[in-house]
Scaffold this active site. Structure first.
Site, short mmCIF file in Angstrom:
data_model
loop_
_atom_site.label_atom_id
_atom_site.label_comp_id
_atom_site.label_asym_id
_atom_site.label_seq_id
_atom_site.Cartn_x
_atom_site.Cartn_y
_atom_site.Cartn_z
N HIS A 143 0.83 -1.20 0.00
CA HIS A 143 0.00 0.00 0.00
C HIS A 143 0.86 1.26 0.00
CE1 HIS A 143 -3.97 -1.67 0.31
NE2 HIS A 143 -3.70 -2.34 1.41
N CYS A 211 0.03 1.47 -5.99
CA CYS A 211 -0.93 2.28 -6.73
C CYS A 211 -0.39 3.69 -6.96
CB CYS A 211 -2.25 2.36 -5.95
SG CYS A 211 -3.14 0.80 -5.91
N ARG A 220 -0.17 2.30 -11.85
CA ARG A 220 0.74 1.60 -10.94
C ARG A 220 2.13 2.25 -11.02
NH1 ARG A 220 -3.47 0.24 -9.75
NH2 ARG A 220 -4.37 -1.84 -9.48
#
Length: 253
Positions: A143, A211, A220
């Site tokens: 993340h 991300c 990405r």
């Protein structure tokens, strides 16, 4: 005899509209409060919980593996590095050290599922990609915001920066070669030979994916790195981590 004047139709309608507006305003205010609470939970509280969990995981690993002599720089080893055994799904099998990040160490688990890995355990290893030290493309996801945001600082990485993977046996030192932004469908970035599906790998590579941009999953952010060397964990820490620790100590003076 006095008469009560009849209520005007327009006034009655305005009163009704005022009541509807008041109810609508209360609903919007409630929705705003709920949205604010959700944002607090999503952007702050998930980090608090994930940080606590991931810190506990790292501490547990260090206890299981034994302490490393952080004052001793381990010599670079000759020959191919040891390859760790394939971990069970969702199991933590190592940690990742990235000196360029604010959070320099976090767990590394098998799999990239959100609920069982990335939201709770840290970075996740893409199944079917190479393992640390193995010829091929060892690839991991993490993340960039929320849930511990282990790859929050991924855009800081520059060519030559070290990324170090630690397992029970060894430290594997990779050095960044490039960064790029791709579409989510561009899965060839984690191919055995990055960007060249079907080509037999000859190098030991590492790929990080997150991300992009921040707070969005539209694209990405990809970082590729190439294996530089490995050290035996029993001998101390690799030069890459010793140099980073020294630099941090110097900045703190």
């Amino acid at each position: 005899m006095s008469r009560t004047p009849p209520r005007r139709r327009g006034a009655s309608r305005r009163a009704g509209l005022g009541g509807v507006a008041g109810v609508l305003g209360e609903l919007l205010l409630t929705a705003g409060v709920l949205l604010l609470l959700f944002l607090v939970w999503q952007l702050w509280w998930t980090d608090v919980i994930a940080d606590r969990e991931q810190t506990g995981i790292v501490q547990s690993l260090q206890q299981d593996w034994g302490e490393v002599d952080g004052e001793r720089v381990a010599p670079r080893q000759d020959g191919p590095p040891p390859v760790p055994e394939v971990a069970g799904e969702t199991m933590v099998f190592g940690t990742m050290h990235v000196p360029a990040f604010d959070r320099v160490e976090f767990p590394l688990a098998e799999g990239v599922g959100l609920a069982d890995v990335l939201d709770v355990k840290g970075a996740g290893h893409y199944p079917q990609t190479a393992l640390p030290g193995q010829v091929g493309n060892f690839s991991a996801a993490g993340h960039r915001n929320t849930y511990g945001r282990v790859f929050e600082d991924i855009a800081r990485l520059e060519p030559g920066d070290p990324i170090v993977v630690e397992t029970a046996e060894a430290f594997y030192v990779y050095e960044v070669t490039e960064a790029l932004i791709v579409q989510p469908s561009d899965v060839e970035v984690i191919a055995p030979t990055p960007g060249r599906p079907g080509v037999e790998p000859t190098a030991r590579m590492l790929t990080l994916t997150a991300c992009h941009p921040m707070f969005s999953a539209r694209e990405r952010y990809i970082v590729h790195a190439e294996f530089a060397y490995w050290t035996d964990r029993a001998d101390g820490i690799p030069e890459a981590l010793a140099t980073a620790a020294g630099a941090a100590a110097g900045e703190g003076r």
